[in-house]
Write an enzyme that holds these catalytic residues in place. Structure first.
Site, PDB file in Angstrom:
ATOM      1  N   ASP A  75      -1.499 -10.591  -3.531  1.00 34.77           N
ATOM      2  CA  ASP A  75      -2.472 -11.574  -2.091  1.00 34.77           C
ATOM      3  C   ASP A  75      -0.331 -11.475  -1.245  1.00 34.77           C
ATOM      4  O   ASP A  75       0.580 -13.034  -1.421  1.00 34.77           O
ATOM      5  CB  ASP A  75      -2.769 -12.345  -2.221  1.00 34.77           C
ATOM      6  CG  ASP A  75      -3.353 -12.630  -0.614  1.00 34.77           C
ATOM      7  OD1 ASP A  75      -2.422 -12.902   0.083  1.00 34.77           O
ATOM      8  OD2 ASP A  75      -4.869 -12.098  -0.375  1.00 34.77           O
ATOM      9  N   HIS A  76      -0.241 -10.569  -0.212  1.00 32.68           N
ATOM     10  CA  HIS A  76       1.182 -11.523  -0.090  1.00 32.68           C
ATOM     11  C   HIS A  76       1.448 -12.569   0.720  1.00 32.68           C
ATOM     12  O   HIS A  76       2.304 -12.895   1.022  1.00 32.68           O
ATOM     13  CB  HIS A  76       1.910 -10.455   1.415  1.00 32.68           C
ATOM     14  CG  HIS A  76       1.115  -9.787   2.393  1.00 32.68           C
ATOM     15  ND1 HIS A  76       0.081  -9.383   2.802  1.00 32.68           N
ATOM     16  CD2 HIS A  76       2.011 -10.564   3.717  1.00 32.68           C
ATOM     17  CE1 HIS A  76      -0.016  -9.313   4.004  1.00 32.68           C
ATOM     18  NE2 HIS A  76       0.956 -10.443   4.490  1.00 32.68           N
ATOM     19  N   HIS A 112      -6.396 -12.452   1.826  1.00 30.63           N
ATOM     20  CA  HIS A 112      -5.603 -13.555   2.700  1.00 30.63           C
ATOM     21  C   HIS A 112      -6.530 -14.846   3.324  1.00 30.63           C
ATOM     22  O   HIS A 112      -5.568 -15.975   2.735  1.00 30.63           O
ATOM     23  CB  HIS A 112      -4.760 -13.032   3.633  1.00 30.63           C
ATOM     24  CG  HIS A 112      -4.345 -11.937   3.641  1.00 30.63           C
ATOM     25  ND1 HIS A 112      -3.789 -11.240   2.114  1.00 30.63           N
ATOM     26  CD2 HIS A 112      -4.224 -10.481   4.591  1.00 30.63           C
ATOM     27  CE1 HIS A 112      -3.561 -10.493   1.938  1.00 30.63           C
ATOM     28  NE2 HIS A 112      -4.321  -9.219   4.077  1.00 30.63           N
TER      29      HIS A 112
HETATM   30  O1  LIG Z   1      -2.974  -7.360   4.649  1.00 28.74           O
HETATM   31  C1  LIG Z   1      -3.163  -7.115   5.951  1.00 28.74           C
HETATM   32  O2  LIG Z   1      -1.981  -8.020   6.245  1.00 28.74           O
HETATM   33  C2  LIG Z   1      -1.766  -7.897   7.807  1.00 28.74           C
HETATM   34  C3  LIG Z   1      -1.196  -9.318   8.889  1.00 28.74           C
HETATM   35  O3  LIG Z   1       0.336  -9.946   7.564  1.00 28.74           O
HETATM   36  P1  LIG Z   1       0.969 -10.578   8.861  1.00 28.74           P
HETATM   37  O4  LIG Z   1       2.214 -11.795   6.651  1.00 28.74           O
HETATM   38  O5  LIG Z   1       1.715  -9.826   9.252  1.00 28.74           O
HETATM   39  O6  LIG Z   1       0.621 -11.427   8.773  1.00 28.74           O
HETATM   40  C4  LIG Z   1      -2.593  -7.001   8.975  1.00 28.74           C
HETATM   41  O7  LIG Z   1      -2.257  -6.564  10.053  1.00 28.74           O
HETATM   42  C5  LIG Z   1      -3.389  -5.445   7.980  1.00 28.74           C
HETATM   43  O8  LIG Z   1      -4.413  -5.571   9.072  1.00 28.74           O
HETATM   44  C6  LIG Z   1      -3.844  -6.049   6.271  1.00 28.74           C
HETATM   45  O9  LIG Z   1      -3.726  -5.277   5.631  1.00 28.74           O
END
Ligand SMILES: O=C1O[C@H](COP(=O)(O)O)[C@@H](O)[C@H](O)[C@H]1O
Ligand code: NDP
Length: 503
Positions: free
Chosen positions: A179-180, A242
């Site tokens: 989960d990044h 997230h």
């Molecule tokens: O996992 C995802 O995250 C991005 C937003 O990531 P961020 O690190 O830029 O906050 C999101 O745009 C995307 O739809 C989603 O799959």
């Protein structure tokens, strides 16, 4: 760190190009890769090793944060990479892959430690895991690990099915679910903020905190991902994973330097304490929205339903806000508000802890200009921790002031770099455990059903706005409002105080 083989499925894809190869290279330059390692990229396209290494070089030129000036180092990194053309649905092909892995293990005298990274569409997760097992790739004298990208299922049932199938080939402690958001330095910092600051530990509960607000707003729209996004929506794309991860990281209670299992156990406790919503109750706690047309950065943008690849009748959610209640001794009675949306006014990921203000009424009576104490954790694009306090100015009046810590983003490792490094070391602290994934789907399931059955109105919000008004009403019902940068500025203008002054 153990020497090992890094086997990357989906090595010709977008994520590999933008994140995974640059992360590996940055780690290599920072001497955070094992002493000896082999990287094997897998895709359907036909590439020789040289052609593929050239392609990786292009991705490093565009996306790496480390210099490419030291040509010897660059070459050493590229030399560690081999490419194998393989259709991952073809079981027999995995035998050739095993031969290549073994050949490199012998050449480099590597122990049989194998890390498999599945950077492919989710429908392939199961077949790859099973082919790894059947081919003997997963039978090693060393360790084996599986890094898996999101999405992990699309509801409770599919997530359970997937987990059951994966668990036939990998044990839970061998699975690293990315989960990044858990790789973002400021999200990781929540753990340290809490256990390393007794003052915060003491205040981290319903006696002192009035509400917590977790926001991830984006300015981008659906981009080129209509096929995926229109079937997922903000609820599956951001909220279930997230946003709930940030909720767990904000609400857990840690008292010490913690191991991965401590952190995961505390996060699990948070999810187990979430007040469940029935399908019928969803409407009073959850707001769903879809962006209409509007303006962003001075440019007109189209409504979601006019985006390429989206049906004009789409009922998909591009915005979700929710009031979440945690029924444990620490948080009972304290709302956690969560919201995420696309095509919003600002790109901002932040967590705001608003403290109770017992002197608020007294202050109002005596025209004292104090605000509530706020702890603001900015995660993206800024990385900053700010504390809003009240202090006496030179005229002798009370005014809010801000104490802040601003992280220097230059030279900071990126989320993928931190996460890949942890997986190489076998540290699962910032990866999602199956318990977390299952419990989050369980809590979200009635919301999915209520959306599906249209039990919750779909509010259209203007692109470039702060989202549907219904989300403001959600907080107003409890006597609160969303905190935003612009709020601080407005109060600043109205009250002629310098909220932004740092101490
Ligand atoms: O996992 C995802 O995250 C991005 C937003 O990531 P961020 O690190 O830029 O906050 C999101 O745009 C995307 O739809 C989603 O799959
Ligand atoms: N891109 C991103 O920013 C993010 C992606 N993710 C997730 O990461 C994963 C990968 O995404 P992304 O890189 O964008 O996807 P891409 O579509 O760009 O890449 C898919 C990869 O899978 C390979 N592939 C597809 N079918 C086969 C097959 N039958 N046999 C062998 N290889 C195959 C492709 O190989 P070839 O090109 O040779 O056909 C390609 O390397 C997905 O699960 C996605 O949800 C998660 C967060 C962000």
């Amino acid at each position: 760190m153990d020497s090992m083989s890094f086997v990357l499925f989906g090595a010709t894809g977008d994520l590999a190009k933008r994140k995974i190869f640059p992360a590996l290279y940055n780690l290599f330059i920072d001497q955070k890769m094992p002493e000896s390692f082999s990287i094997i990229g897998i895709g359907r396209k036909d590439f020789s090793n040289d052609e593929f290494q050239n392609q990786v070089m292009q991705s490093l030129i565009t996306f790496s944060r480390r210099s490419l000036e030291d040509q010897k180092m660059v070459q050493e990194f590229l030399d560690s990479i081999r490419y194998q053309q393989l259709d991952i649905t073809n079981k027999e092909g995995f035998v050739d892959l095993l031969d290549l892995v073994k050949e490199r293990e012998q050449e480099l005298q590597l122990p049989e430690n194998r890390l498999f990274y599945l950077s492919v569409a989710p429908e392939f997760f199961e077949v790859i895991a099973s082919n790894i097992k059947e081919s003997g790739l997963g039978t090693t004298k060393g360790w084996k690990r599986l890094i898996i990208e999101k999405p992990f299922g699309r509801d409770l049932k599919t997530a359970r099915d997937l987990n059951e199938k994966l668990s036939k080939s990998f044990k839970e402690d061998e699975i690293f679910r990315i989960d990044h958001y858990l790789g973002k330095p400021m999200v990781q910092n929540l753990e340290a903020l809490e256990f390393a600051n007794p003052v915060l530990q003491a205040l981290w509960n319903n006696q002192y905190i009035a509400n917590v607000q977790i926001t991830a707003s984006e300015t981008v729209g659906v981009e080129e991902r209509a096929g995926y996004y229109d079937k997922s929506g903000a609820i599956r794309d951001m909220f279930q994973n997230h946003m709930l991860q940030m909720l767990m990281m904000s609400a857990m209670h840690l008292t010490n330097q913690n191991t991965a299992s401590d952190v995961r156990a505390e996060k699990k406790k948070v999810l187990e304490s979430l007040l469940p919503l029935s399908k019928e109750e969803v409407v009073s706690h959850v707001v769903r929205g879809q962006y209409g047309s509007g303006e962003q950065n001075g440019k007109k943008v189209v409504a979601y339903r006019q985006e390429p690849g989206i049906e004009f009748s789409s009922q998909n959610d591009t915005y979700v806000a929710a009031r979440v209640l945690i029924e444990n001794d620490f948080w009972k009675g304290i709302p956690f508000y969560i919201r995420t949306g696309k095509r919003m006014k600002e790109k901002s990921t932040r967590i705001v802890f608003e403290f109770k203000s017992p002197i608020q009424n007294l202050a109002k009576k005596n025209s004292i200009n104090n605000g509530p104490n706020l702890l603001v954790i900015e995660i993206n694009p800024n990385e900053r921790v700010s504390f809003y306090l009240n202090s006496k100015n030179v005229e002798g009046n009370i005014e809010p002031v801000q104490a802040e810590y601003f992280a220097n983003k230059e030279d900071r490792p990126e989320a993928y770099e931190l996460l890949v490094y942890d997986a190489l070391r076998g540290d699962s602290k910032f990866f999602a455990h199956w318990n977390e994934v299952e419990l989050s789907w369980q809590w979200v399931q009635p919301i999915l059903e209520a959306f599906e059955e249209n039990l919750v109105p779909l509010h259209t919000y203007k692109s470039g706005s702060f989202g549907p008004e219904a989300a403001d009403e959600l907080l107003a019902e409890d006597g609160f409002k969303w905190w935003l940068d612009t709020d601080f500025v407005q109060e600043n203008e109205n009250n002629k105080t310098d909220l932004k002054r740092s101490i």
